[in-house]
Design an enzyme around this catalytic site. Structure first.
Site, mmCIF file in Angstrom:
data_model
loop_
_atom_site.group_PDB
_atom_site.id
_atom_site.type_symbol
_atom_site.label_atom_id
_atom_site.label_comp_id
_atom_site.label_asym_id
_atom_site.label_seq_id
_atom_site.Cartn_x
_atom_site.Cartn_y
_atom_site.Cartn_z
ATOM 1 N N LYS A 22 -10.091 8.721 77.938
ATOM 2 C CA LYS A 22 -8.899 8.707 78.685
ATOM 3 C C LYS A 22 -8.627 9.970 79.686
ATOM 4 O O LYS A 22 -8.205 9.685 80.731
ATOM 5 C CB LYS A 22 -7.741 8.649 77.503
ATOM 6 C CG LYS A 22 -6.438 8.850 78.151
ATOM 7 C CD LYS A 22 -5.299 8.524 77.097
ATOM 8 C CE LYS A 22 -4.999 9.992 76.534
ATOM 9 N NZ LYS A 22 -4.085 10.802 77.177
ATOM 10 N N ASN A 23 -8.658 11.136 79.042
ATOM 11 C CA ASN A 23 -8.497 12.333 79.890
ATOM 12 C C ASN A 23 -9.332 12.548 80.949
ATOM 13 O O ASN A 23 -9.085 13.455 81.782
ATOM 14 C CB ASN A 23 -8.070 13.575 78.895
ATOM 15 C CG ASN A 23 -6.767 13.102 78.108
ATOM 16 O OD1 ASN A 23 -6.262 12.297 78.473
ATOM 17 N ND2 ASN A 23 -6.628 14.033 77.230
ATOM 18 N N CYS A 117 8.913 16.220 77.089
ATOM 19 C CA CYS A 117 7.854 15.708 76.476
ATOM 20 C C CYS A 117 7.959 16.112 75.089
ATOM 21 O O CYS A 117 8.693 16.912 74.779
ATOM 22 C CB CYS A 117 6.654 16.261 76.980
ATOM 23 S SG CYS A 117 5.173 15.801 75.876
ATOM 24 N N ARG A 122 5.967 21.492 78.896
ATOM 25 C CA ARG A 122 5.093 21.117 79.735
ATOM 26 C C ARG A 122 5.646 20.982 81.402
ATOM 27 O O ARG A 122 5.355 20.048 81.909
ATOM 28 C CB ARG A 122 4.621 19.759 79.273
ATOM 29 C CG ARG A 122 4.156 19.797 77.979
ATOM 30 C CD ARG A 122 3.509 18.314 77.603
ATOM 31 N NE ARG A 122 2.283 18.083 78.254
ATOM 32 C CZ ARG A 122 1.579 16.932 77.962
ATOM 33 N NH1 ARG A 122 2.013 15.906 77.370
ATOM 34 N NH2 ARG A 122 0.248 16.654 78.634
ATOM 35 N N ASP A 305 -5.662 18.816 70.852
ATOM 36 C CA ASP A 305 -5.608 17.278 70.689
ATOM 37 C C ASP A 305 -6.269 17.112 69.502
ATOM 38 O O ASP A 305 -6.284 15.701 69.028
ATOM 39 C CB ASP A 305 -6.297 16.476 71.827
ATOM 40 C CG ASP A 305 -5.544 16.480 73.070
ATOM 41 O OD1 ASP A 305 -4.237 16.994 73.155
ATOM 42 O OD2 ASP A 305 -5.994 16.175 74.278
ATOM 43 N N ARG A 397 -1.910 3.969 73.657
ATOM 44 C CA ARG A 397 -1.897 4.825 74.839
ATOM 45 C C ARG A 397 -3.279 5.543 75.085
ATOM 46 O O ARG A 397 -4.132 5.715 75.834
ATOM 47 C CB ARG A 397 -1.024 5.853 75.026
ATOM 48 C CG ARG A 397 0.423 5.504 75.188
ATOM 49 C CD ARG A 397 1.582 6.536 75.410
ATOM 50 N NE ARG A 397 0.644 7.556 76.618
ATOM 51 C CZ ARG A 397 1.456 8.698 76.849
ATOM 52 N NH1 ARG A 397 2.402 8.911 76.411
ATOM 53 N NH2 ARG A 397 0.887 9.616 77.732
HETATM 54 C C1 EPZ Z 1 -4.083 17.967 79.153
HETATM 55 O O1 EPZ Z 1 -2.821 17.720 79.294
HETATM 56 C C2 EPZ Z 1 -4.444 16.634 78.405
HETATM 57 N N1 EPZ Z 1 -4.001 15.557 79.192
HETATM 58 C C3 EPZ Z 1 -3.693 16.593 77.113
HETATM 59 O O2 EPZ Z 1 -3.955 15.628 76.256
HETATM 60 C C4 EPZ Z 1 -4.289 17.928 76.370
HETATM 61 O O3 EPZ Z 1 -3.376 18.118 75.314
HETATM 62 C C5 EPZ Z 1 -3.901 19.359 77.169
HETATM 63 O O4 EPZ Z 1 -4.398 19.023 78.390
HETATM 64 C C6 EPZ Z 1 -4.366 20.496 76.611
HETATM 65 O O5 EPZ Z 1 -6.034 20.422 76.171
HETATM 66 C C7 EPZ Z 1 -4.712 14.948 80.038
HETATM 67 O O6 EPZ Z 1 -5.681 15.524 80.273
HETATM 68 C C8 EPZ Z 1 -4.218 13.725 80.798
HETATM 69 P P1 EPZ Z 1 -2.197 21.752 80.317
HETATM 70 P P2 EPZ Z 1 -1.815 18.956 80.367
HETATM 71 O O7 EPZ Z 1 -1.326 21.414 81.573
HETATM 72 O O8 EPZ Z 1 -2.904 19.034 81.508
HETATM 73 C C9 EPZ Z 1 1.319 24.704 80.138
HETATM 74 C C10 EPZ Z 1 -3.604 13.814 74.636
HETATM 75 O O9 EPZ Z 1 -2.995 13.512 73.567
HETATM 76 N N2 EPZ Z 1 1.689 24.652 81.705
HETATM 77 O O10 EPZ Z 1 -3.507 22.163 79.916
HETATM 78 O O11 EPZ Z 1 -0.936 18.399 80.811
HETATM 79 C C11 EPZ Z 1 1.735 23.790 79.261
HETATM 80 O O12 EPZ Z 1 3.282 23.454 78.942
HETATM 81 C C12 EPZ Z 1 -3.046 14.784 75.855
HETATM 82 O O13 EPZ Z 1 -4.606 13.150 75.177
HETATM 83 C C13 EPZ Z 1 2.476 25.137 82.451
HETATM 84 O O14 EPZ Z 1 3.217 26.152 81.715
HETATM 85 O O15 EPZ Z 1 -1.887 20.169 79.566
HETATM 86 C C14 EPZ Z 1 1.051 23.810 78.112
HETATM 87 O O16 EPZ Z 1 1.851 24.944 77.500
HETATM 88 C C15 EPZ Z 1 -1.637 15.240 75.261
HETATM 89 N N3 EPZ Z 1 2.644 25.062 83.918
HETATM 90 C C16 EPZ Z 1 -0.354 24.420 78.662
HETATM 91 O O17 EPZ Z 1 -0.081 25.023 80.063
HETATM 92 C C17 EPZ Z 1 1.744 24.052 84.483
HETATM 93 O O18 EPZ Z 1 1.907 23.701 85.678
HETATM 94 C C18 EPZ Z 1 -1.532 23.732 78.829
HETATM 95 O O19 EPZ Z 1 -1.002 22.510 79.436
HETATM 96 C C19 EPZ Z 1 1.131 23.263 83.501
HETATM 97 C C20 EPZ Z 1 0.675 23.546 82.258
#
Ligand code: EPZ
Length: 417
Positions: A22-23, A117, A122, A305, A397
């Site tokens: 998915k991701n 969320c 996030r 995850d 999902r």
């Molecule tokens: C991706 O989400 C995945 N989703 C998530 O999978 C996964 O949990 C996550 O990466 C971490 O591995 C997809 O790939 C579609 P991040 P993402 O930006 O990219 C902070 C699942 O269950 N952050 O790497 O949204 C954020 O709040 C899902 O399949 C900022 O502060 O995660 C978090 O604490 C859920 N500012 C950390 O970074 C930003 O601009 C990492 O989040 C972006 C992120």
């Protein structure tokens, strides 16, 4: 609303085929926005999130073919309306991945801010900051990011923290920017590498995928391509943890063991026997698992995850495990539901201390997010008696044909109203 009824207690046995990730599929679908030619994808999982992304793209004027046997063809001959509206974005945060490619292709985009969320705040500040460094003007108005630019310009961007979709968004944008973009502190997740491979097949010039520094030399235009989406390492890990918890012997095919290092290591530590041959992983678990302690971290660390599923495993293991979540600030919602099944978990800030119990007992529980739901399925498979999981739209999902695949392994599981 559909619920999942599981009668636990049977070991799992047989063979299961893992779907495409998915991701990886979601950002790769967004790559279609970068070219007027067709992007032919294989191994696309049949999931609600994929349908949501397809809807978002179709509303912009992208031609979306019928999804058959993992095949999906997308063609953005013309982008009529570079907008992603609130109603769809609020259901899936990954929708924000259209922002970078829309700006690169059309010079403007209007994308709803994802909003709150269940697992943490996030924010998308890193996506915005990076695009601004490439020359985009982005204003937040009435809940939307209104972005515009002449042509994006390459820039050196140091990400404040490791963000997976943030890295992907900027990589998509930089592929068509003028000049070279260097992304430092980039995410090293295999899904980022898969996107880079797809973009390279389209003619993008990207170096360093899989390391923390990406160098992207922008090109004038990209062409169509064919790409096979990588196997879903989180789906793989979920089935592996289910076998580790419930016992039995299962062969998983269509996997990429090389993307599962930290997960496989913890499973071995828990007492599972693992054998990798080509694209298959065979897991055998005899007797009760041993508790494992872990701390989530960006790749190649232990994936956030997979945290919930391993908490479910620790619930029935011998000993006490400590699980520390460092990526998201609110990703322990499943602990309260697992307690309804008789688990012994105490939470101290970002660490959950899980004392294994001899047996869990079935109960009614509620899914709170995708991986939390997966942990309830793992727990339900081991619990004595019936577990009824509510709000399983979360599972739809991200897990293709979950109850079908688990029934094939001998689990007593059914979707009920
Ligand atoms: C991706 O989400 C995945 N989703 C998530 O999978 C996964 O949990 C996550 O990466 C971490 O591995 C997809 O790939 C579609 P991040 P993402 O930006 O990219 C902070 C699942 O269950 N952050 O790497 O949204 C954020 O709040 C899902 O399949 C900022 O502060 O995660 C978090 O604490 C859920 N500012 C950390 O970074 C930003 O601009 C990492 O989040 C972006 C992120």
């Amino acid at each position: 609303m559909d619920k999942l009824l599981i009668t636990g207690g049977q070991p799992l046995a047989g063979e299961v085929r893992i779907s495409g990730a998915k991701n990886a599929a979601l950002p790769i679908m967004c790559a279609a926005l970068l070219t007027a030619e067709p992007l032919r994808l294989d191994n696309v999982p049949r999931l609600m999130d994929v349908r949501t992304m397809a809807k978002i793209l179709a509303l912009m004027g992208v031609e979306v073919g019928a999804q058959e046997n993992g095949r999906l063809e997308l063609r953005a001959r013309e982008i009529k309306d570079p907008t992603a509206g609130y109603d769809l974005v609020k259901t899936m945060r990954a929708s924000v991945l259209v922002l970078g490619p829309l700006l690169a292709r059309c010079g403007r985009a209007k994308v709803s801010l994802p909003g709150g969320c269940g697992i943490g705040a996030r924010p998308v500040d890193q996506h915005i900051k990076g695009l601004q460094a490439m020359g985009a003007r982005i204003e937040i108005e009435h809940g939307y990011m209104n972005a515009s630019v002449g042509r994006l310009k390459g820039a050196r961007i140091v990400m404040d923290l490791v963000t997976v979709t943030g890295t992907e968004n900027l990589m998509l944008a930089a592929a068509l920017a003028e000049g070279t973009t260097v992304l430092e502190n980039a995410a090293r997740e295999p899904e980022v590498v898969d996107l880079a491979n797809c973009l390279a097949a389209m003619g993008a010039k990207i170096e360093g995928a899989g390391t923390d520094t990406l160098r992207i030399e922008g090109v004038r235009s990209l062409a169509g391509a064919a790409h096979r989406v990588m196997p879903d390492r989180i789906e793989t890990g979920t089935y592996l943890s289910a076998v580790a918890a419930a016992g039995g012997k299962v062969r998983l095919s269509g996997t990429a063991a090389g993307t599962l290092g930290a997960t496989l290591e913890k499973l071995r530590e828990a007492g599972a026997k693992l054998a990798v041959a080509g694209d298959a992983i065979t897991i055998e678990m005899a007797g009760r698992a041993r508790s494992v302690s872990l701390t989530t971290a960006p790749y190649p660390g232990f994936a956030t995850d997979m945290q919930a599923q391993f908490m479910a495993l620790d619930c029935v293991a011998s000993g006490t495990g400590q699980i520390t979540e460092t990526i998201f600030e609110n990703r322990f919602m499943h602990a309260l539901e697992l307690q309804r099944l008789g688990a012994d978990i105490s939470i101290h800030d970002r660490t959950a201390v899980v004392k294994g119990v001899e047996r869990l007992q079935g109960a009614k529980v509620m899914a709170t997010d995708l991986r939390a739901s997966a942990s309830l399925v793992v727990a339900g498979l081991v619990a004595q008696g019936e577990t009824l999981i509510d709000r399983i739209y979360h599972l739809d999902r991200g897990y293709e044909a979950l109850e079908h695949k688990l029934s094939g392994l001998g689990a007593k599981i059914a979707r009920v109203r």
